[in-house]
Write a protein that holds these residues in place. Structure first.
Motif, PDB file in Angstrom:
ATOM      1  N   PRO A   1     -13.472   2.718  -3.665  1.00 14.93           N
ATOM      2  CA  PRO A   1     -12.109   3.098  -3.263  1.00 14.93           C
ATOM      3  C   PRO A   1     -12.095   4.419  -2.491  1.00 14.93           C
ATOM      4  N   ILE A   2     -12.991   5.330  -2.871  1.00 18.78           N
ATOM      5  CA  ILE A   2     -13.024   6.625  -2.181  1.00 18.78           C
ATOM      6  C   ILE A   2     -13.546   6.415  -0.758  1.00 18.78           C
ATOM      7  N   TYR A   3     -14.620   5.625  -0.666  1.00 16.67           N
ATOM      8  CA  TYR A   3     -15.181   5.386   0.658  1.00 16.67           C
ATOM      9  C   TYR A   3     -14.148   4.682   1.551  1.00 16.67           C
ATOM     10  N   THR A   4     -13.462   3.687   0.947  1.00 14.85           N
ATOM     11  CA  THR A   4     -12.457   2.959   1.709  1.00 14.85           C
ATOM     12  C   THR A   4     -11.405   3.927   2.218  1.00 14.85           C
ATOM     13  N   LEU A   5     -10.995   4.811   1.318  1.00 17.40           N
ATOM     14  CA  LEU A   5      -9.956   5.773   1.666  1.00 17.40           C
ATOM     15  C   LEU A   5     -10.402   6.648   2.833  1.00 17.40           C
ATOM     16  N   MET A   6     -11.624   7.152   2.736  1.00 17.67           N
ATOM     17  CA  MET A   6     -12.111   8.016   3.804  1.00 17.67           C
ATOM     18  C   MET A   6     -12.205   7.239   5.109  1.00 17.67           C
ATOM     19  N   GLY A   7     -12.671   5.983   4.974  1.00 17.26           N
ATOM     20  CA  GLY A   7     -12.799   5.142   6.164  1.00 17.26           C
ATOM     21  C   GLY A   7     -11.445   4.858   6.770  1.00 17.26           C
ATOM     22  N   SER A   8     -10.480   4.534   5.904  1.00 14.07           N
ATOM     23  CA  SER A   8      -9.170   4.158   6.406  1.00 14.07           C
ATOM     24  C   SER A   8      -8.466   5.333   7.051  1.00 14.07           C
ATOM     25  N   ARG A   9      -8.877   6.531   6.672  1.00 16.82           N
ATOM     26  CA  ARG A   9      -8.239   7.711   7.223  1.00 16.82           C
ATOM     27  C   ARG A   9      -8.880   8.163   8.539  1.00 16.82           C
ATOM     28  N   LEU A  10     -10.054   7.618   8.801  1.00 14.42           N
ATOM     29  CA  LEU A  10     -10.768   8.109   9.967  1.00 14.42           C
ATOM     30  C   LEU A  10      -9.931   7.988  11.239  1.00 14.42           C
ATOM     31  N   SER A  11      -9.352   6.779  11.409  1.00 16.05           N
ATOM     32  CA  SER A  11      -8.598   6.573  12.639  1.00 16.05           C
ATOM     33  C   SER A  11      -7.345   7.432  12.626  1.00 16.05           C
TER      34      SER A  11
ATOM     35  N   LYS B   1      -7.788  15.461  -4.120  1.00 16.64           N
ATOM     36  CA  LYS B   1      -7.832  15.752  -5.556  1.00 16.64           C
ATOM     37  C   LYS B   1      -8.817  14.838  -6.278  1.00 16.64           C
ATOM     38  N   LEU B   2     -10.025  14.829  -5.769  1.00 13.98           N
ATOM     39  CA  LEU B   2     -11.029  13.952  -6.391  1.00 13.98           C
ATOM     40  C   LEU B   2     -11.401  14.415  -7.791  1.00 13.98           C
ATOM     41  N   TYR B   3     -11.075  15.673  -8.113  1.00 11.93           N
ATOM     42  CA  TYR B   3     -11.389  16.154  -9.462  1.00 11.93           C
ATOM     43  C   TYR B   3     -10.618  15.378 -10.517  1.00 11.93           C
ATOM     44  N   ARG B   4      -9.619  14.616 -10.086  1.00 11.80           N
ATOM     45  CA  ARG B   4      -8.841  13.848 -11.058  1.00 11.80           C
ATOM     46  C   ARG B   4      -9.553  12.573 -11.506  1.00 11.80           C
ATOM     47  N   LEU B   5     -10.647  12.247 -10.861  1.00 13.50           N
ATOM     48  CA  LEU B   5     -11.223  10.920 -11.088  1.00 13.50           C
ATOM     49  C   LEU B   5     -12.363  10.922 -12.107  1.00 13.50           C
ATOM     50  N   LEU B   6     -12.404   9.846 -12.872  1.00 14.73           N
ATOM     51  CA  LEU B   6     -13.578   9.543 -13.694  1.00 14.73           C
ATOM     52  C   LEU B   6     -14.074   8.185 -13.201  1.00 14.73           C
ATOM     53  N   ALA B   7     -15.368   8.090 -12.954  1.00 10.88           N
ATOM     54  CA  ALA B   7     -15.906   6.819 -12.465  1.00 10.88           C
ATOM     55  C   ALA B   7     -16.551   6.078 -13.630  1.00 10.88           C
TER      56      ALA B   7
ATOM     57  N   ALA C   1       0.812  -1.219   0.000  1.00  9.42           N
ATOM     58  CA  ALA C   1       0.000   0.000   0.000  1.00  9.42           C
ATOM     59  C   ALA C   1       0.849   1.275   0.000  1.00  9.42           C
ATOM     60  N   ARG C   2       1.908   1.269   0.819  1.00  6.04           N
ATOM     61  CA  ARG C   2       2.782   2.441   0.899  1.00  6.04           C
ATOM     62  C   ARG C   2       3.443   2.736  -0.440  1.00  6.04           C
ATOM     63  N   ALA C   3       3.898   1.643  -1.076  1.00  7.14           N
ATOM     64  CA  ALA C   3       4.574   1.799  -2.358  1.00  7.14           C
ATOM     65  C   ALA C   3       3.595   2.294  -3.418  1.00  7.14           C
ATOM     66  N   GLN C   4       2.333   1.875  -3.280  1.00  6.72           N
ATOM     67  CA  GLN C   4       1.319   2.365  -4.227  1.00  6.72           C
ATOM     68  C   GLN C   4       1.165   3.877  -4.088  1.00  6.72           C
ATOM     69  N   GLU C   5       1.196   4.327  -2.842  1.00 11.17           N
ATOM     70  CA  GLU C   5       1.100   5.773  -2.648  1.00 11.17           C
ATOM     71  C   GLU C   5       2.287   6.476  -3.288  1.00 11.17           C
ATOM     72  N   ASP C   6       3.427   5.791  -3.280  1.00 12.70           N
ATOM     73  CA  ASP C   6       4.607   6.387  -3.895  1.00 12.70           C
ATOM     74  C   ASP C   6       4.480   6.441  -5.413  1.00 12.70           C
ATOM     75  N   VAL C   7       3.731   5.496  -5.967  1.00 17.03           N
ATOM     76  CA  VAL C   7       3.490   5.548  -7.417  1.00 17.03           C
ATOM     77  C   VAL C   7       2.786   6.874  -7.743  1.00 17.03           C
TER      78      VAL C   7
ATOM     79  N   ASP D   1      -5.916  10.423  -4.396  1.00 17.71           N
ATOM     80  CA  ASP D   1      -5.622  11.482  -3.447  1.00 17.71           C
ATOM     81  C   ASP D   1      -6.950  12.132  -3.059  1.00 17.71           C
ATOM     82  N   ILE D   2      -7.313  11.963  -1.816  1.00 15.18           N
ATOM     83  CA  ILE D   2      -8.627  12.432  -1.370  1.00 15.18           C
ATOM     84  C   ILE D   2      -8.782  13.946  -1.569  1.00 15.18           C
TER      85      ILE D   2
END
Lengths: 777, 274
Positions: free
Chosen positions: A588-598, A551-557, A518-524, A548-549
Motif C-alpha cells: 500500500p505504501i509503494y502504491t501510494l508513492m507510485g500513485s502520487r508520482l504523476s 505519517k508512516l510512523y503510524r503504521l505497524l506492518a 478512494a476519495r471517500a476513503q481519504e475522508d475517513v 498518510d505518506i
C-alpha cells in the motif's frame, strides 16, 4: 488513561507479537496482506477488553492466549483508583516512574480468563511481597507447632512423674508393711539375741521407710511442678490449638465441598447426556438435592474460612507478645479475612474499570437498518438486525424511553421533525466531503405503528429510517453500501463521544470504508484526525488511501514469518523497522508513492535529490521552504540509508539526473564509499560531484544548533550536551514524527528566527546542493 | 547543687562535641580546598601562556565559588573567570563542575568559538542539574567571562554570561558587554551567546573579574566599591607591571573593606599579551 502499547501471545496465527507501541497521535494503522494476522490483532485487543474468546483462536499447540496492554497513568490517577487497599512496597513508585501501567489478560483452558496487573518489574515486586509474607507465615507456623510440641512434651513428662510417684507410694506401703511385720515378731520374741536381731531389722526397715518417704516427697514436688508446667504451656498453646482446630475444620469442609461439587458436575454431565425425559427428571431431582447440600456447604465453608484466618492472625499476634484480650479486639477490628494488600488479580480488576472502552466497529451489526421495533431497542435486543446502529442513532439524537411516551402525536411529530433537522445539520458539519455526486444528504427517522398487515405486531411502534438527497428518499438498504457504511460510522463515533460517562475509547476497525470510493476513503482518514483527541483508532487496511505518506510512523506492518506460508506465525514490524517487512506487505505504501508520482512530480528529469530517509525528506523540505530557494529541487526519500544505492540504480536506469545527500554517520559514509566504488569507479572527484557528504554531521538533526533544535523541534528546555541526533536516538524519540511536525510548523517561521549556527549549517549544505544543480529549463 | 553540676557537665560535654564536629568539618573543607586549588591552573602553566599577568584571588571562605581557568591547545589559549551561584561549599561544588565541563569541551571539540563553548557549557550544566525551565526549580548556575586568544592571528574571542571583559588601551577602558543570561537555566528561554572578535593592539591589558570586588562594602560611608571607581583604578595602574597591579588591587581592596565583612569571593585576572 490512554492505550500506549500492546503485546499478544498465542492468539490465532500469533505466537508473540512482542511489545508494540501505538502511534502517539492516536491513529494506528495495521497493514499487511490477507491472512497476515492484522484482524487477529484487532480481535486480540477486543478479547483483552471483554475477555471472550472462542475455541477458534486457540493455537494447535494448545498454549493459552495472553494479551497485555500498557496504559498511561499519572500519580494522581493511580492514587485515586487503587485506594481501597495497599500495594506491595515499590509497586506504586514503579508505576509512577514509568507513567504507565500494564494489564495482562490470561486465558484458562475452560476459556475463562483473569486480568492481572503486569509488567516485569511490578510482577517481581509482587513476588517479593508474597515471598516475604510466606516466610513470615512459615516462621509463625513453626513457632505454633513448637508450642504444641512443648505442651505434648510437658504432658508426657507429667504423666511419667505421676507413674513414678505411684511406684514410690507402693514401695512405701511395702516398706511400712515389712516394718509392721517386724514389729509384730518383736513383740513375741523373748530371747535377747533374737530380739537384738529383730531390733536391728526394725531399725533398717524404719530407715528404709524414711528414705522412701523422702523420695515420695520429692516425687510429689516434681508432679506438682510438672502439673503447673502443663497448665502454663496449655495456656500458651491454647491459641495454637484453636488455630489448628479451625484449620482442621476448614479443610474438612473444603474437602466435602469439593466432593459435592464433583458430584454436581457429574450429575450435570449425566443430565446433558440423558436420553429420556424420565431419566432427566430423575437426575434433576438428585441434582436439586446435591445443589442444596452444596449451597449449605458453601456457606459453611465461607464461615470456617473466615474463622480459620481470624484464628491464625490471633495466634500470630499472641506469638508477637500481644496480650490475648487486646489481640482478640485487634483481630475483630482488622477483618483479617480481607487481605490489606491488593493481589495482582484484584489490582488488575480495579484498573480494568478505568481503562478506555475497546470497541470493535463491525460493519454488519453496525449498519443502519430500514426499520427496527422500538421494543427491540429499548429492551436491548442485540440479536436484532441493525440494533447497534439504531441504538447509536438514538444516543446521538439524545433520545431515551421517555421521549416516545409523549401521548400527543402532533407534538411528537414536531419533535421528531426538529431532531431530524438538527441531526442532518450536525451530520453535514461532521461530514463535509461529498458522497457520490450529492453533497446534501439528510438523515430522517420516523415513528410508525404496525397496521393490520402485521397481525402479530399490530399497533406496536417501530422506527423507520430514511436517507435522502435532493432527488430521492430511500431506505438505508437501498443506498449504496458505501453511504450506509459512512452513515453508520458517523453514528458510531458520534454516539461514542456524546456518551455521558465517556471515559475514552479505543476504536478497532477492520478494513474501514472497504466499499468506499478512494476519495471517500481519504475522508475517513480525515475523520480519524477529527476525533483522535477523544478516541484512539486502530484500523487495518490494504488501501493506500487510508495511509498518510507523511505519517508512516503510524503504521505497524503485519506479515507471516515465512513468506507465503499461511501456517507460519504472524510477526509485526513497527514504523522504525518497516524496511524489514516484505515488499508485498508494504505494497500500500509503494502504491501510494507510485500513485502520487504523476500528481506530485516526485521524480523529474533532473535535479532529483536522493535523501537517506523520510526524516531527511521532511527536514530538507522544511529547509528548502525556509530558504525560499529559487532553484528547482526534487527531494526523493529512500526508505532507509541502505536503500539509497537501489534508488540511485533506478534513476540511472531511467536515465534521470540526481545527486545524493548523506550524513557522516557510519551508514552515510558507507553509502558514499559504496557509490564511489560501484558507480564512480573509485574516483573521489567524480563521486563528490554527485554525492554530498555532510561533514561533521552524524544526522540531519545536527544541522540545527542545540538551542534551535530544542526550540523548534523538541519544544523542551532541557540540557543536551550530546549531539541532537544522539539525543534523539538515546531517548528513543521518533525521528520521523519530530521531522514531520517540524515541517508542519515551518510555514510560520522565517530563516532569521534561527540562530547563526543553524543558518550557517543549512546554508552550507544547500550551497553544496546548489553548486550541483542544473539550471531550470 | 547536684542538678546544677549535672547541667554544667552536660553543657561542657555538648560544647566539646560541637568543637570536635566543627574541627572535623573545617579539616574536611580544608582538604576540599586543596583539591579545588589543584584544579586551578598552576602558576607555571599561566606563566608559559601569559608571562605578564596577575590573578587576585581572595575567597570569602576556605573554598570558593569563583574560579579561573586556562588551557592552551595549539596556538590557541582558552581562559576564563567565573562566579558560581553561592559561595563556600555549594559554590565550590559548582565550580568543580564548571572546570570539568570546560576541560571536557576543549578536549573533545576542536576550534569551537567562544560563544559556542558557552552554549555547550550551559547545556551540560542544565543536564547535570536536571534543569527544564520549570518555574519551581532552583536557578543554579554560573556567570562567566570566556576568552580565546589566538597567538598566531593576534585575535581575541570573548563571550560573556553576565560578566564583561575590560580592555585598557591607551588610557581608555573598553568594555565588552556580556549577554545578560547565566550559564544555567533562567527566567527566559535560552538564547545563543554572542561572540566578540577583537583584534588586539600593542600594550593592551585585559581584565576579567567577578562581581565580588565591585560589590564589596566599605570606605568611609560603608558603600559598595562599584564599577566606575574600579575602572578608574584600572586606568590608573594600567601602565604598571602586572604583578604590581595585582598588589595594588589587593591593597586597595583591603583598605576599602577595612573592618567590614568580605561579602563574596574576590577574583580579578589581568593579562598583558605583549
Amino acid at each position: 488513561m490512554k492505550l500506549l502499547a500492546f503485546r499478544i501471545q498465542n492468539f490465532r496465527s500469533i505466537i508473540d507479537t512482542g511489545w508494540h507501541r501505538l502511534s502517539s497521535d492516536n491513529i494506528t494503522g495495521l497493514i499487511g496482506q490477507n491472512e497476515s494476522g492484522k484482524t487477529s490483532i484487532l480481535e486480540g485487543l477486543r478479547s483483552f477488553y471483554d475477555g471472550k474468546i472462542s475455541e477458534d483462536v486457540l493455537r494447535s499447540d494448545l498454549s493459552m492466549p495472553e494479551v497485555s496492554c500498557l496504559f498511561s497513568i499519572d500519580d494522581l490517577e493511580i492514587k485515586s483508583i487503587l485506594n481501597d487497599k495497599l500495594l506491595p512496597a515499590g509497586v506504586s513508585e514503579q508505576i509512577i516512574s514509568e507513567k504507565a501501567i500494564c494489564l495482562e489478560r490470561i486465558w484458562n483452558e475452560d476459556l475463562s480468563s483473569r486480568i492481572l496487573l503486569g509488567g516485569d518489574k511490578v510482577i517481581d515486586l509482587f513476588a517479593q511481597h508474597d515471598k516475604t509474607v510466606a516466610l513470615k507465615n512459615a516462621k509463625m507456623e513453626d513457632a505454633l507447632s513448637a508450642m504444641l510440641e512443648k505442651k505434648k512434651e510437658a504432658i508426657v513428662a507429667y504423666q511419667q512423674a505421676e507413674k513414678e510417684q505411684l511406684k514410690v507410694e507402693t514401695q512405701l506401703d511395702d516398706a511400712k508393711a515389712t516394718m509392721n511385720e517386724i514389729n509384730k515378731s518383736l513383740r513375741g520374741v523373748k530371747k535377747a539375741e533374737e530380739k537384738k536381731k529383730l531390733q536391728k531389722q526394725m531399725a533398717d526397715a524404719k530407715e528404709k521407710v524414711n528414705q522412701i518417704k523422702s523420695l515420695l516427697h520429692e516425687k510429689n514436688l516434681e508432679v506438682q511442678e510438672l502439673s503447673k508446667k502443663v497448665q502454663a504451656v496449655s495456656e500458651e498453646a491454647k491459641y495454637a490449638e484453636l488455630n489448628r482446630e479451625a484449620w482442621h475444620e476448614y479443610h474438612a469442609v473444603k474437602k466435602e465441598l469439593d466432593e459435592v461439587f464433583g458430584r454436581l458436575t457429574n450429575l450435570q454431565r449425566l443430565y446433558d447426556h440423558a436420553l429420556t425425559e424420565k431419566e432427566r427428571r430423575a437426575i434433576q431431582l438428585e441434582m436439586d438435592g446435591v445443589n442444596d447440600r452444596y449451597m449449605k456447604l458453601l456457606k459453611e465453608y465461607e464461615q470456617k474460612r473466615e474463622r480459620a484466618i481470624k484464628r491464625r492472625l490471633l495466634a500470630y499476634k499472641i506469638l508477637e507478645n500481644t496480650p490475648p484480650a487486646a489481640a482478640e479486639k485487634e483481630v475483630e477490628r482488622e477483618q483479617p479475612h480481607l487481605d490489606p494488600f491488593y493481589s495482582r488479580l484484584e489490582a488488575g480488576n480495579v484498573i480494568m474499570e478505568h481503562i478506555p472502552e475497546f470497541v470493535m466497529f463491525e460493519d454488519f451489526s453496525s449498519l443502519l437498518p430500514n426499520r427496527i421495533d422500538l421494543e427491540d431497542i429499548l429492551s436491548g435486543n442485540i440479536a436484532v438486525e441493525g440494533y447497534k446502529a439504531a441504538r447509536n442513532f438514538l444516543e446521538v439524537a439524545g433520545l431515551d424511553e421517555d421521549f416516545f411516551r409523549e401521548s400527543n402525536s402532533r407534538i411528537l411529530k414536531q419533535k421528531i421533525e426538529k431532531l431530524n433537522k438538527d441531526l442532518t445539520i450536525d451530520f453535514q458539519d461532521f461530514w463535509r466531503q461529498r458522497i457520490g455526486r450529492h453533497n446534501k444528504i439528510t438523515i430522517n427517522f420516523e415513528l410508525e405503528h404496525y397496521d393490520h398487515t402485521h397481525p402479530d405486531k399490530s399497533g406496536f411502534p417501530y422506527l423507520e429510517f430514511w436517507v435522502k438527497d435532493r432527488q430521492e428518499r430511500l431506505y438505508p438498504k437501498q443506498r449504496s453500501r458505501g453511504v450506509r457504511w459512512f452513515l453508520s460510522f458517523y453514528l458510531e463515533l458520534k454516539a461514542a463521544i456524546s456518551h455521558k460517562d465517556f471515559k475514552g475509547k479505543v476504536l478497532l476497525i477492520d478494513e474501514p470504508g472497504l466499499s468506499l470510493h478512494a476519495r471517500a476513503q481519504e475522508d475517513v482518514l480525515k475523520v480519524f484526525e477529527h476525533i483522535k483527541e477523544k478516541i484512539q483508532v486502530i484500523y487495518t487496511t490494504h488501501s493506500p488511501h487510508l495511509i498518510d505518506i507523511r505519517k508512516l510512523y503510524r503504521l505497524l506492518a503485519v506479515q507471516r514469518n515465512i513468506h507465503n506460508d499461511e501456517n507460519s506465525e504472524s510477526v509485526v514490524f513497527d514504523a522504525k523497522s518497516l524496511t524489514s517487512a516484505s515488499a508485498d506487505t508494504l505494497s500500500p505504501i509503494y502504491t501510494l508513492m507510485g500513485s502520487r508520482l504523476s500528481e506530485q512530480q516526485f521524480i523529474q528529469k533532473k535535479n532529483n535529490i536522493i535523501l537517506e530517509d523520510l526524516t531527511n525528506y521532511y527536514y530538507f523540505s522544511a529547509f528548502y521552504s525556509l530558504l525560499g530557494y529559487p532553484s528547482e529541487a526534487f527531494f526523493l526519500p529512500a526508505t532507509d540509508v541502505s536503500n539509497v544505492q537501489t534508488l540511485v540504480n533506478l534513476l540511472m536506469g531511467w536515465g534521470l539526473d540526481f545527486i545524493v545527500v548523506a550524513d557522516e554517520s557510519p551508514a552515510g559514509v558507507k553509502t558514499y564509499e559504496d557509490l564511489k566504488k560501484s558507480v564512480y569507479g573509485n574516483d573521489d572527484t567524480r563521486t563528490r560531484e554527485k554525492v554530498i557528504l555532510m561533514e561533521g554531521f552524524q544526522g540531519v538533526e545536527d544541522l540545527f544548533s542545540t538551542l534551535d533544535f530544542k526550540k523548534f523541534v523538541l519544544h523542551r528546555r532541557i540540557g543536551i550536551p550530546e549531539s541532537n541526533s544522539d539525543f534523539v536516538n538515546d531517548n528513543k524519540l521518533s525521528r520521523t514524527l519530530l521531522a514531520s511536525n517540524f515541517l508542519k510548523s515551518v510555514q510560520e517561521l522565517k530563516i532569521t528566527d534561527f540562530d547563526e549556527e543553524t543558518r550557517e549549517n543549512i546554508e552550507r549544505v544547500f550551497q553544496a546542493i546548489s553548486d550541483r544543480l542544473q539550471p531550470a529549463d | 547543687m547536684a542538678k546544677e553540676e549535672h547541667l554544667r557537665k552536660e553543657l561542657e560535654r555538648q560544647r566539646d562535641e560541637i568543637t570536635r564536629q566543627r574541627n572535623e568539618i573545617i579539616e574536611s573543607i580544608q582538604y576540599a580546598s586543596l583539591i579545588q586549588t589543584s584544579l586551578l591552573p598552576p602558576g607555571k602553566v599561566f606563566d608559559k601562556a601569559f608571562p605578564r599577568h596577575f590573578v587576585l584571588f581572595i575567597p570569602k571562605n576556605i573554598v570558593s565559588g569563583d574560579f579561573y581557568w586556562l588551557v592552551s591547545k595549539g596556538h590557541r589559549t582558552y581562559f576564563a573567570v567565573a562566579d558560581c551561584t553561592g559561595h563556600g561549599v555549594p559554590g565550590a561544588l559548582m565550580s568543580i563542575l564548571g572546570i570539568s565541563f570546560l576541560n571536557e569541551i576543549v578536549t573533545m571539540r576542536d576550534n569551537l568559538p567562544a560563544n559556542r563553548i558557552l552554549n555547550l557549557l550551559r547545556e551540560m550544566v542544565m543536564k547535570a542539574l536536571h534543569q527544564t525551565g520549570d518555574s519551581t526549580e532552583a536557578l543554579d548556575g554560573m556567570d562567566i567571562s570566556l576568552c580565546i586568544y589566538d597567538k598566531g592571528k593576534n585575535i581575541l574571542q570573548f563571550s560573556g554570561a553576565n560578566n564583561p571583559l575590560y580592555i585598557v588601551r591607551q588610557d581608555v577602558v573598553i568594555e565588552y558587554k556580556p549577554d545578560r543570561m547565566p550559564i544555567g537555566v533562567s527566567g527566559i528561554e535560552e538564547q545563543p551567546f554572542t561572540n566578540h572578535y577583537i583584534e588586539l593592539k600593542k600594550n593592551d591589558n585585559l581584565y576579567l573579574f567577578t562581581d565580588g570586588y565591585v560589590d564589596q562594602f566599605g570606605g568611609p560611608e560603608g558603600k559598595k566599591f562599584k564599577f566606575d571607581p574600579f575602572r578608574t583604578l584600572l586606568l590608573k595602574i594600567a601602565s604598571l607591571p602586572m604583578k604590581e597591579q595585582g598588589k595594588i588591587l589587593r591593597e586597595t581592596f583591603e583598605e576599602w573593606k577595612g573592618d567590614y565583612v568580605q561579602i563574596d569571593d574576590i577574583l580579578v585576572m589581568g593579562i598583558n599579551v605583549f
